[in-house]
Design a protein around this motif. Sequence first.
Motif, PDB file in Angstrom:
ATOM      1  N   GLY A 185      27.376  21.509  52.701  1.00  0.00           N
ATOM      2  CA  GLY A 185      28.691  20.947  52.924  1.00  0.00           C
ATOM      3  C   GLY A 185      29.324  20.484  51.621  1.00  0.00           C
ATOM      4  O   GLY A 185      28.793  20.678  50.533  1.00  0.00           O
ATOM      5  N   THR A 186      30.450  19.853  51.756  1.00  0.00           N
ATOM      6  CA  THR A 186      31.230  19.428  50.608  1.00  0.00           C
ATOM      7  C   THR A 186      30.587  18.227  49.922  1.00  0.00           C
ATOM      8  O   THR A 186      30.055  17.347  50.566  1.00  0.00           O
ATOM      9  N   SER A 187      30.667  18.208  48.598  1.00  0.00           N
ATOM     10  CA  SER A 187      30.198  17.068  47.814  1.00  0.00           C
ATOM     11  C   SER A 187      31.246  16.752  46.751  1.00  0.00           C
ATOM     12  O   SER A 187      32.202  17.513  46.572  1.00  0.00           O
ATOM     13  N   ASN A 188      31.041  15.671  46.027  1.00  0.00           N
ATOM     14  CA  ASN A 188      31.979  15.329  44.963  1.00  0.00           C
ATOM     15  C   ASN A 188      32.005  16.411  43.883  1.00  0.00           C
ATOM     16  O   ASN A 188      33.068  16.764  43.373  1.00  0.00           O
ATOM     17  N   VAL A 189      30.854  16.958  43.558  1.00  0.00           N
ATOM     18  CA  VAL A 189      30.792  18.022  42.546  1.00  0.00           C
ATOM     19  C   VAL A 189      31.488  19.287  43.059  1.00  0.00           C
ATOM     20  O   VAL A 189      32.198  19.950  42.309  1.00  0.00           O
ATOM     21  N   HIS A 190      31.307  19.596  44.318  1.00  0.00           N
ATOM     22  CA  HIS A 190      31.960  20.770  44.908  1.00  0.00           C
ATOM     23  C   HIS A 190      33.482  20.641  44.817  1.00  0.00           C
ATOM     24  O   HIS A 190      34.174  21.592  44.425  1.00  0.00           O
ATOM     25  N   LEU A 191      34.014  19.475  45.179  1.00  0.00           N
ATOM     26  CA  LEU A 191      35.460  19.271  45.135  1.00  0.00           C
ATOM     27  C   LEU A 191      35.987  19.338  43.699  1.00  0.00           C
ATOM     28  O   LEU A 191      37.032  19.931  43.438  1.00  0.00           O
ATOM     29  N   ALA A 192      35.252  18.739  42.765  1.00  0.00           N
ATOM     30  CA  ALA A 192      35.652  18.801  41.357  1.00  0.00           C
ATOM     31  C   ALA A 192      35.595  20.237  40.849  1.00  0.00           C
ATOM     32  O   ALA A 192      36.490  20.682  40.114  1.00  0.00           O
ATOM     33  N   THR A 193      34.564  20.971  41.239  1.00  0.00           N
ATOM     34  CA  THR A 193      34.437  22.372  40.828  1.00  0.00           C
ATOM     35  C   THR A 193      35.595  23.202  41.351  1.00  0.00           C
ATOM     36  O   THR A 193      36.138  24.046  40.635  1.00  0.00           O
ATOM     37  N   GLU A 194      35.986  22.971  42.595  1.00  0.00           N
ATOM     38  CA  GLU A 194      37.112  23.715  43.157  1.00  0.00           C
ATOM     39  C   GLU A 194      38.374  23.482  42.326  1.00  0.00           C
ATOM     40  O   GLU A 194      39.115  24.420  42.026  1.00  0.00           O
ATOM     41  N   ALA A 195      38.608  22.241  41.913  1.00  0.00           N
ATOM     42  CA  ALA A 195      39.777  21.934  41.078  1.00  0.00           C
ATOM     43  C   ALA A 195      39.663  22.599  39.713  1.00  0.00           C
ATOM     44  O   ALA A 195      40.649  23.142  39.192  1.00  0.00           O
ATOM     45  N   LEU A 196      38.481  22.562  39.130  1.00  0.00           N
ATOM     46  CA  LEU A 196      38.282  23.187  37.812  1.00  0.00           C
ATOM     47  C   LEU A 196      38.506  24.693  37.871  1.00  0.00           C
ATOM     48  O   LEU A 196      39.124  25.284  36.976  1.00  0.00           O
ATOM     49  N   VAL A 197      38.014  25.322  38.927  1.00  0.00           N
ATOM     50  CA  VAL A 197      38.192  26.768  39.092  1.00  0.00           C
ATOM     51  C   VAL A 197      39.678  27.101  39.269  1.00  0.00           C
ATOM     52  O   VAL A 197      40.169  28.098  38.729  1.00  0.00           O
ATOM     53  N   LEU A 198      40.403  26.259  40.013  1.00  0.00           N
ATOM     54  CA  LEU A 198      41.853  26.472  40.145  1.00  0.00           C
ATOM     55  C   LEU A 198      42.538  26.494  38.783  1.00  0.00           C
ATOM     56  O   LEU A 198      43.507  27.216  38.576  1.00  0.00           O
ATOM     57  N   LEU A 199      42.013  25.705  37.858  1.00  0.00           N
ATOM     58  CA  LEU A 199      42.586  25.617  36.512  1.00  0.00           C
ATOM     59  C   LEU A 199      42.043  26.683  35.561  1.00  0.00           C
ATOM     60  O   LEU A 199      42.378  26.699  34.376  1.00  0.00           O
ATOM     61  N   GLY A 200      41.171  27.568  36.059  1.00  0.00           N
ATOM     62  CA  GLY A 200      40.626  28.640  35.242  1.00  0.00           C
ATOM     63  C   GLY A 200      39.386  28.239  34.467  1.00  0.00           C
ATOM     64  O   GLY A 200      38.971  28.963  33.562  1.00  0.00           O
ATOM     65  N   ASP A 201      38.769  27.104  34.804  1.00  0.00           N
ATOM     66  CA  ASP A 201      37.570  26.652  34.113  1.00  0.00           C
ATOM     67  C   ASP A 201      36.327  27.135  34.870  1.00  0.00           C
ATOM     68  O   ASP A 201      36.420  27.667  35.984  1.00  0.00           O
ATOM     69  N   GLU A 202      35.181  26.938  34.266  1.00  0.00           N
ATOM     70  CA  GLU A 202      33.907  27.344  34.866  1.00  0.00           C
ATOM     71  C   GLU A 202      33.441  26.314  35.908  1.00  0.00           C
ATOM     72  O   GLU A 202      33.692  25.118  35.746  1.00  0.00           O
ATOM     73  N   PRO A 203      32.737  26.754  36.952  1.00  0.00           N
ATOM     74  CA  PRO A 203      32.147  25.819  37.902  1.00  0.00           C
ATOM     75  C   PRO A 203      31.114  24.930  37.202  1.00  0.00           C
ATOM     76  O   PRO A 203      30.519  25.314  36.199  1.00  0.00           O
ATOM     77  N   ILE A 204      30.922  23.737  37.745  1.00  0.00           N
ATOM     78  CA  ILE A 204      29.911  22.824  37.217  1.00  0.00           C
ATOM     79  C   ILE A 204      28.862  22.590  38.290  1.00  0.00           C
ATOM     80  O   ILE A 204      29.129  22.729  39.479  1.00  0.00           O
ATOM     81  N   SER A 205      27.646  22.247  37.864  1.00  0.00           N
ATOM     82  CA  SER A 205      26.587  21.934  38.832  1.00  0.00           C
ATOM     83  C   SER A 205      26.352  20.433  38.934  1.00  0.00           C
ATOM     84  O   SER A 205      25.708  19.973  39.858  1.00  0.00           O
ATOM     85  N   SER A 206      26.880  19.672  37.960  1.00  0.00           N
ATOM     86  CA  SER A 206      26.822  18.202  38.035  1.00  0.00           C
ATOM     87  C   SER A 206      27.855  17.642  37.071  1.00  0.00           C
ATOM     88  O   SER A 206      28.394  18.357  36.222  1.00  0.00           O
ATOM     89  N   PHE A 207      28.119  16.356  37.188  1.00  0.00           N
ATOM     90  CA  PHE A 207      29.064  15.706  36.300  1.00  0.00           C
ATOM     91  C   PHE A 207      28.487  15.498  34.904  1.00  0.00           C
ATOM     92  O   PHE A 207      29.191  15.081  33.995  1.00  0.00           O
ATOM     93  N   THR A 208      27.216  15.795  34.719  1.00  0.00           N
ATOM     94  CA  THR A 208      26.573  15.607  33.415  1.00  0.00           C
ATOM     95  C   THR A 208      26.265  16.937  32.732  1.00  0.00           C
ATOM     96  O   THR A 208      25.409  16.993  31.852  1.00  0.00           O
ATOM     97  N   ASP A 209      26.957  17.994  33.112  1.00  0.00           N
ATOM     98  CA  ASP A 209      26.725  19.322  32.526  1.00  0.00           C
ATOM     99  C   ASP A 209      26.991  19.389  31.028  1.00  0.00           C
ATOM    100  O   ASP A 209      26.488  20.273  30.356  1.00  0.00           O
ATOM    101  N   GLY A 210      27.817  18.510  30.516  1.00  0.00           N
ATOM    102  CA  GLY A 210      28.128  18.528  29.097  1.00  0.00           C
ATOM    103  C   GLY A 210      29.339  19.370  28.734  1.00  0.00           C
ATOM    104  O   GLY A 210      29.728  19.419  27.582  1.00  0.00           O
ATOM    105  N   THR A 211      29.951  20.013  29.721  1.00  0.00           N
ATOM    106  CA  THR A 211      31.163  20.797  29.451  1.00  0.00           C
ATOM    107  C   THR A 211      32.377  19.873  29.488  1.00  0.00           C
ATOM    108  O   THR A 211      32.313  18.755  30.001  1.00  0.00           O
ATOM    109  N   ALA A 212      33.489  20.367  28.963  1.00  0.00           N
ATOM    110  CA  ALA A 212      34.730  19.582  28.988  1.00  0.00           C
ATOM    111  C   ALA A 212      35.146  19.293  30.432  1.00  0.00           C
ATOM    112  O   ALA A 212      35.549  18.176  30.764  1.00  0.00           O
TER     113      ALA A 212
END
Length: 193
Positions: free
Chosen positions: A12-39
């Motif tokens: 189901g949905t998680s905070n990381v999933h929702l953030a990833t969906e927003a990042l993908v909308l902006l053309g960024d890469e998906p993340i697996s956690s908030f501590t991935d180290g990416t921008a």
Amino acid sequence: MFAYLLKEILMGTSNVHLATEALVLLGDEPISSFTDGTAGATIAANLYETSYLSMLTNHRWRFATKQAKLSRLTAKPIQEWQYQFQLPSDCIYLIRTDAKDYQIYEDKVLCNQQELRVDYMFRVDESALPDYFSKAFSFFLANQFAVPLTGDTAKGQYYGQMYLTALKQAKFADSTQHPQDSFQDNPYVKVRW
């Protein structure tokens, strides 16, 4: 990354999933956690929670509303009130009480009633969010993330408009989750006719 996305779909949905969906909308890469180290992960880690709480409290969402009878505290308030009650620990916004007059100080409600019932907003776990809210929130996050991530104010404005459209749809869907209030008989209106 595929294993992460499969896990998100199954759980189901998680905070990381929702953030990833927003990042993908902006053309960024998906993340697996908030501590991935990416921008994207850094921006999401810093903006996610306040954005989520802001969206939860900007409307009286039915799915994020609870009722409770509050526990009266033994200590008497210092000022003019007779009683004080402890707000629930999950309360993020008090909608209404059955007291006609009250004050909120810190995490307590002060009033002159011996018992107190309240309706309040609480922080819903992301796995319990309805789809109509999740979609609007993804657009809201994209709006929040756009300028820090891409530096493009036009993308921020675009997702701001997408958010407003999705928010209207979400509010409509949420408002249909309970019956409409019926009209009350009013003798003052009858006199006019």
